[in-house]
Design an enzyme around this catalytic site. Structure first.
Site, PDB file in Angstrom:
ATOM      1  N   GLY A  96      -2.408  -9.217   3.843  1.00 57.71           N
ATOM      2  CA  GLY A  96      -1.984  -8.026   3.103  1.00 57.71           C
ATOM      3  C   GLY A  96      -2.871  -7.738   1.899  1.00 57.71           C
ATOM      4  O   GLY A  96      -3.491  -8.645   1.342  1.00 57.71           O
ATOM      5  N   ARG A 128      -4.576  -9.069  10.026  1.00 55.37           N
ATOM      6  CA  ARG A 128      -3.786 -10.299  10.068  1.00 55.37           C
ATOM      7  C   ARG A 128      -4.153 -11.213  11.237  1.00 55.37           C
ATOM      8  O   ARG A 128      -3.463 -12.190  11.496  1.00 55.37           O
ATOM      9  CB  ARG A 128      -2.295  -9.959  10.153  1.00 55.37           C
ATOM     10  CG  ARG A 128      -1.738  -9.402   8.870  1.00 55.37           C
ATOM     11  CD  ARG A 128      -0.248  -9.585   8.780  1.00 55.37           C
ATOM     12  NE  ARG A 128       0.238  -9.031   7.536  1.00 55.37           N
ATOM     13  CZ  ARG A 128       0.201  -9.672   6.369  1.00 55.37           C
ATOM     14  NH1 ARG A 128      -0.274 -10.901   6.314  1.00 55.37           N
ATOM     15  NH2 ARG A 128       0.635  -9.082   5.278  1.00 55.37           N
ATOM     16  N   ASP A 170      -1.677 -18.556   4.836  1.00 54.12           N
ATOM     17  CA  ASP A 170      -2.052 -18.659   6.248  1.00 54.12           C
ATOM     18  C   ASP A 170      -3.551 -18.447   6.440  1.00 54.12           C
ATOM     19  O   ASP A 170      -4.188 -19.141   7.237  1.00 54.12           O
ATOM     20  CB  ASP A 170      -1.269 -17.633   7.074  1.00 54.12           C
ATOM     21  CG  ASP A 170       0.207 -18.010   7.181  1.00 54.12           C
ATOM     22  OD1 ASP A 170       0.505 -19.218   7.144  1.00 54.12           O
ATOM     23  OD2 ASP A 170       1.052 -17.107   7.288  1.00 54.12           O
ATOM     24  N   LYS A 226      -5.442 -15.250  -2.574  1.00 52.89           N
ATOM     25  CA  LYS A 226      -4.959 -13.861  -2.646  1.00 52.89           C
ATOM     26  C   LYS A 226      -3.549 -13.758  -2.143  1.00 52.89           C
ATOM     27  O   LYS A 226      -3.245 -14.369  -1.121  1.00 52.89           O
ATOM     28  CB  LYS A 226      -5.883 -12.990  -1.768  1.00 52.89           C
ATOM     29  CG  LYS A 226      -5.422 -11.583  -1.576  1.00 52.89           C
ATOM     30  CD  LYS A 226      -5.274 -11.192  -0.093  1.00 52.89           C
ATOM     31  CE  LYS A 226      -4.096 -11.858   0.565  1.00 52.89           C
ATOM     32  NZ  LYS A 226      -3.724 -11.331   1.876  1.00 52.89           N
ATOM     33  N   THR A 227      -2.686 -13.101  -2.763  1.00 57.12           N
ATOM     34  CA  THR A 227      -1.410 -12.602  -2.256  1.00 57.12           C
ATOM     35  C   THR A 227      -0.558 -12.148  -3.435  1.00 57.12           C
ATOM     36  O   THR A 227      -0.437 -12.867  -4.436  1.00 57.12           O
ATOM     37  CB  THR A 227      -0.601 -13.603  -1.400  1.00 57.12           C
ATOM     38  OG1 THR A 227       0.612 -12.949  -1.012  1.00 57.12           O
ATOM     39  CG2 THR A 227      -0.244 -14.906  -2.084  1.00 57.12           C
ATOM     40  N   ASP A 236       2.438 -12.109  -3.389  1.00 58.01           N
ATOM     41  CA  ASP A 236       3.701 -12.858  -3.321  1.00 58.01           C
ATOM     42  C   ASP A 236       3.809 -13.957  -4.384  1.00 58.01           C
ATOM     43  O   ASP A 236       4.915 -14.406  -4.689  1.00 58.01           O
ATOM     44  CB  ASP A 236       3.880 -13.496  -1.941  1.00 58.01           C
ATOM     45  CG  ASP A 236       4.035 -12.449  -0.843  1.00 58.01           C
ATOM     46  OD1 ASP A 236       4.016 -11.253  -1.159  1.00 58.01           O
ATOM     47  OD2 ASP A 236       4.165 -12.843   0.330  1.00 58.01           O
ATOM     48  N   MET A 289       8.982  -6.487  -2.515  1.00 58.68           N
ATOM     49  CA  MET A 289       8.150  -7.214  -1.576  1.00 58.68           C
ATOM     50  C   MET A 289       7.954  -8.664  -2.027  1.00 58.68           C
ATOM     51  O   MET A 289       8.123  -8.991  -3.203  1.00 58.68           O
ATOM     52  CB  MET A 289       6.804  -6.518  -1.456  1.00 58.68           C
ATOM     53  CG  MET A 289       6.052  -6.896  -0.224  1.00 58.68           C
ATOM     54  SD  MET A 289       4.589  -5.890  -0.022  1.00 58.68           S
ATOM     55  CE  MET A 289       4.914  -5.147   1.558  1.00 58.68           C
ATOM     56  N   GLY A 290       7.528  -9.481  -1.089  1.00 56.19           N
ATOM     57  CA  GLY A 290       7.328 -10.909  -1.341  1.00 56.19           C
ATOM     58  C   GLY A 290       7.958 -11.616  -0.161  1.00 56.19           C
ATOM     59  O   GLY A 290       9.173 -11.766  -0.129  1.00 56.19           O
ATOM     60  N   ARG A 291       7.110 -11.984   0.797  1.00 52.43           N
ATOM     61  CA  ARG A 291       7.639 -12.372   2.103  1.00 52.43           C
ATOM     62  C   ARG A 291       8.716 -13.444   2.049  1.00 52.43           C
ATOM     63  O   ARG A 291       9.748 -13.321   2.694  1.00 52.43           O
ATOM     64  CB  ARG A 291       6.504 -12.832   3.021  1.00 52.43           C
ATOM     65  CG  ARG A 291       7.031 -13.274   4.376  1.00 52.43           C
ATOM     66  CD  ARG A 291       5.993 -13.798   5.293  1.00 52.43           C
ATOM     67  NE  ARG A 291       5.067 -12.760   5.676  1.00 52.43           N
ATOM     68  CZ  ARG A 291       3.782 -12.793   5.434  1.00 52.43           C
ATOM     69  NH1 ARG A 291       3.264 -13.817   4.793  1.00 52.43           N
ATOM     70  NH2 ARG A 291       3.019 -11.832   5.836  1.00 52.43           N
ATOM     71  N   GLU A 295      12.704  -9.406  -0.893  1.00 50.87           N
ATOM     72  CA  GLU A 295      12.756  -9.157   0.560  1.00 50.87           C
ATOM     73  C   GLU A 295      12.948 -10.447   1.353  1.00 50.87           C
ATOM     74  O   GLU A 295      13.470 -10.424   2.463  1.00 50.87           O
ATOM     75  CB  GLU A 295      11.523  -8.383   1.050  1.00 50.87           C
ATOM     76  CG  GLU A 295      10.230  -9.161   1.042  1.00 50.87           C
ATOM     77  CD  GLU A 295       9.051  -8.416   1.652  1.00 50.87           C
ATOM     78  OE1 GLU A 295       9.146  -7.216   1.946  1.00 50.87           O
ATOM     79  OE2 GLU A 295       8.007  -9.063   1.820  1.00 50.87           O
ATOM     80  N   TYR A 336       4.526  -1.708  -0.584  1.00 50.18           N
ATOM     81  CA  TYR A 336       3.114  -1.374  -0.375  1.00 50.18           C
ATOM     82  C   TYR A 336       2.484  -0.698  -1.595  1.00 50.18           C
ATOM     83  O   TYR A 336       1.292  -0.846  -1.838  1.00 50.18           O
ATOM     84  CB  TYR A 336       2.967  -0.502   0.882  1.00 50.18           C
ATOM     85  CG  TYR A 336       3.459  -1.250   2.106  1.00 50.18           C
ATOM     86  CD1 TYR A 336       2.669  -2.216   2.707  1.00 50.18           C
ATOM     87  CD2 TYR A 336       4.749  -1.052   2.607  1.00 50.18           C
ATOM     88  CE1 TYR A 336       3.128  -2.947   3.791  1.00 50.18           C
ATOM     89  CE2 TYR A 336       5.222  -1.778   3.686  1.00 50.18           C
ATOM     90  CZ  TYR A 336       4.404  -2.726   4.280  1.00 50.18           C
ATOM     91  OH  TYR A 336       4.854  -3.470   5.346  1.00 50.18           O
ATOM     92  N   GLY A 393       2.581  -1.479  -4.520  1.00 47.85           N
ATOM     93  CA  GLY A 393       2.128  -2.410  -5.559  1.00 47.85           C
ATOM     94  C   GLY A 393       0.916  -3.222  -5.143  1.00 47.85           C
ATOM     95  O   GLY A 393       0.404  -4.021  -5.919  1.00 47.85           O
ATOM     96  N   ARG A 394       0.470  -3.038  -3.893  1.00 49.48           N
ATOM     97  CA  ARG A 394      -0.578  -3.941  -3.403  1.00 49.48           C
ATOM     98  C   ARG A 394      -1.997  -3.425  -3.603  1.00 49.48           C
ATOM     99  O   ARG A 394      -2.948  -4.185  -3.466  1.00 49.48           O
ATOM    100  CB  ARG A 394      -0.390  -4.204  -1.901  1.00 49.48           C
ATOM    101  CG  ARG A 394       0.932  -4.808  -1.545  1.00 49.48           C
ATOM    102  CD  ARG A 394       0.922  -5.469  -0.195  1.00 49.48           C
ATOM    103  NE  ARG A 394       0.450  -4.613   0.877  1.00 49.48           N
ATOM    104  CZ  ARG A 394       0.496  -4.947   2.163  1.00 49.48           C
ATOM    105  NH1 ARG A 394       0.998  -6.124   2.511  1.00 49.48           N
ATOM    106  NH2 ARG A 394       0.052  -4.145   3.088  1.00 49.48           N
TER     107      ARG A 394
END
Ligand code: FBP
Length: 538
Positions: free
Chosen positions: A77, A141, A172, A198-199, A201, A246-248, A307, A411, A413-414
């Site tokens: 992402g 991905r 990942d 990076k992320t 999250d 968001m934040g898996r 989320e 999305y 915020g990314r």
């Protein structure tokens, strides 16, 4: 497309580099770091790598510089600052030797094994300096998984005569970087593989990684809008706003936004898990607050919902695990497969599955991502809570209006223009990753430490990826992955929130942080994840 005037102003921003990366030459300090036995057995080469920290030095290198050739790939992402990592790589290699070259693999890891790339030249780089998004080379991905994909990755990187490959990704993607580094070593290749954290999250975090890039910008972006919703809520006094963030998996984003804005309540997935709270207990907590506020004349409020919450609710988690096992190997689910998977569920999971609204059931059945993760970004947990409250509140004789509004902030915020923090951090990471390649390090993550301090004082380092890995159940199998960092109940941020929770529930202590600042005092703010609030701040 054309840049706005503000984007053009940001293009001119010059990030600040840590002292250890400012000179042409570097000195190092090495340190052994523990690696789990099960990881060492599977990946012996990358498990032997040491932690290495850059030290400032004025000594000239005795080796004459030769051009560097580096490949970069953006994976997973979007997160603000991706272009600045590439900018850090570009400036570093050009400083090292003007004939150095940077290649960007297109559309994520797939670009590596299908040989889709572009050369990043001066003009292209100039356009993307300090810009949000990943649109320079895009992301994806896809995972490098099959033997053929590994072999092709090596062949194409070798054909490009790369000195190194930089994988800019989350847990990942960096796991994939680790496996690629091991594979390249096992094939006798000199191509180095370095990861960058990076992320948005914030869960790619451990004793070496203080925060992943993108978290700062994303939480500031969401908090700006949450702050606006808070003021709207207290102005009209008629709506309950349910904001999913968001934040898996981890609830870092939601907790950070809560500390920044002081909404009435944030649900923390990890706490739900720790206390083994059922869905009905969560609804109970919300209903109690709503009833009590109603009695105090407040039929409005703002509730933040991470989320990832859905996966932390024990009975839903059990259901998801069973669904994952049942769905392993299937893609593009047909009605027949769904029925087959559902009939294979345990009694309690089947009951829960049928209890959930159809929309949530369908969302739970969506294809997993290539790493086996449930697409929580598509599950409307906030609506589920609203629906359950609409049934629960009348049962409690709630006499006041309950008008819920739902939102999902994800999305948006990314890909914002990176905050100064993310712009500096990513630029330093790009420089650090390139320096690691130049000095022949592989199987490492580029990291910066002490990043709550001014950027000049950050310590750049390479941390072995193997030291961050453990075994986890994915797609029905035990696989080696980089461990995600969840919100801990004894962490300073959670403790700070816990101490104020009751107060923020009933007294409207709302805060509006406003938009991200690029100049002035507020432009150097760092997240609470790095510098937790003190009791005086609360
Ligand atoms: P990364 O871990 O790749 O950085 O992605 C995180 C994330 O933004 C999550 O917060 C979110 O659940 C997910 O990606 C959404 O995925 P997609 O972009 O595929 O919809």
């Amino acid at each position: 497309f054309q840049l706005s005037e503000f984007q053009k102003i940001r293009q001119k921003y010059i990030p600040v580099l840590p002292h250890g990366l400012q000179q042409a030459n570097s000195a190092f300090v090495f340190q052994d770091v523990p690696v789990l036995d099960e990881i060492r057995e599977k990946y012996p080469a990358i498990s032997a790598i040491k932690y290495v920290e850059f030290q400032p030095t004025n000594e000239e290198s005795s080796i004459p510089p030769s051009p560097l050739r580096i490949g970069v790939v953006l994976s997973g992402g979007q997160a603000s600052g991706g272009h600045n990592v590439i900018m850090g790589v570009f400036d570093y290699v050009k400083r090292h030797h003007s004939s150095s070259q940077v290649f960007g693999f297109l559309g994520g890891p797939r670009g590596i094994y299908t040989n889709q790339y572009i050369e990043i030249d001066e003009e292209r780089m100039a356009f993307y300096r300090n810009q949000g998004g990943f649109d320079m080379i895009c992301s994806g991905r896809d995972k490098i998984e099959t033997d053929e994909q590994y072999a092709n990755s090596l062949n194409y990187c070798s054909a490009l005569n790369l000195d190194g490959l930089i994988v800019i990704g989350g847990d990942d993607s960096n796991t994939n970087a680790a496996l690629l580094a091991e594979y390249f070593i096992s094939k006798g290749s000199h191509i180095k593989v370095i990861g960058c954290p990076k992320t948005i999250d914030g869960d790619l975090r451990n004793e070496f990684i203080e925060v992943s890039f993108g978290f700062d910008t994303a939480t500031k972006t969401y908090s700006e809008v949450i702050g606006n919703v808070l003021i709207d809520a207290v102005s009209s006094k008629k709506y309950y706003h349910f904001i999913r963030l968001m934040g898996r998996s981890a609830s870092h984003i939601a907790l950070e936004c809560e500390l920044k804005t002081r909404a009435n309540l944030v649900l923390i997935g990890e706490e739900v898990q720790e206390k083994n709270m059922t869905l009905s207990q969560i609804v109970d907590q919300l209903a109690t607050m709503i009833v009590k506020r109603g009695e105090a004349g407040k039929s409005y409020g703002v509730i933040l919902v991470p989320e990832g919450l859905i996966e932390f609710i024990p009975e839903v988690n059990a259901l998801i695990k069973e669904l994952n096992e049942g769905m392993a190997g299937h893609t593009g689910l047909t009605e027949e497969i769904v029925n087959q998977v559902v009939s294979g569920l345990s009694e309690s999971s089947r009951q829960l599955y049928h209890f959930l609204p159809e929309s949530i059931r369908n969302q739970l059945m969506l294809d997993r991502d290539p790493h086996g993760n449930v697409q929580v970004a598509k599950i409307e947990t906030e609506r589920l809570l609203m629906m359950l409250l609409e049934t629960e509140l009348p049962k409690r004789g709630h006499r006041y209006p309950f008008l819920p509004q739902s939102y999902y902030f994800g999305y948006e915020g990314r890909s914002s223009l990176p905050s100064n923090f993310d712009a500096n951090y990513c630029y330093a990471l790009g420089n650090c990753a390139s320096a690691l390649i130049k000095y022949n390090f592989t199987g490492c993550m580029a990291v910066c430490r002490g990043i709550d301090q001014p950027p000049e004082n950050w310590k750049a380092a390479g941390c072995p990826l193997a030291a961050m890995m453990h075994l986890e159940r994915r797609k029905g199998k035990d696989v080696a992955v980089i461990k995600k960092a969840l919100v801990e109940m004894d962490s300073p941020c959670f403790k700070a929130y816990e101490s104020m929770r009751e107060h923020w529930m009933y007294n409207d202590c709302y805060r509006t942080p406003g938009p991200i600042q690029f100049d002035g005092v507020a432009s150097t703010d760092v997240s609470f994840l790095l510098k937790p609030p003190t009791p005086e701040d609360l």
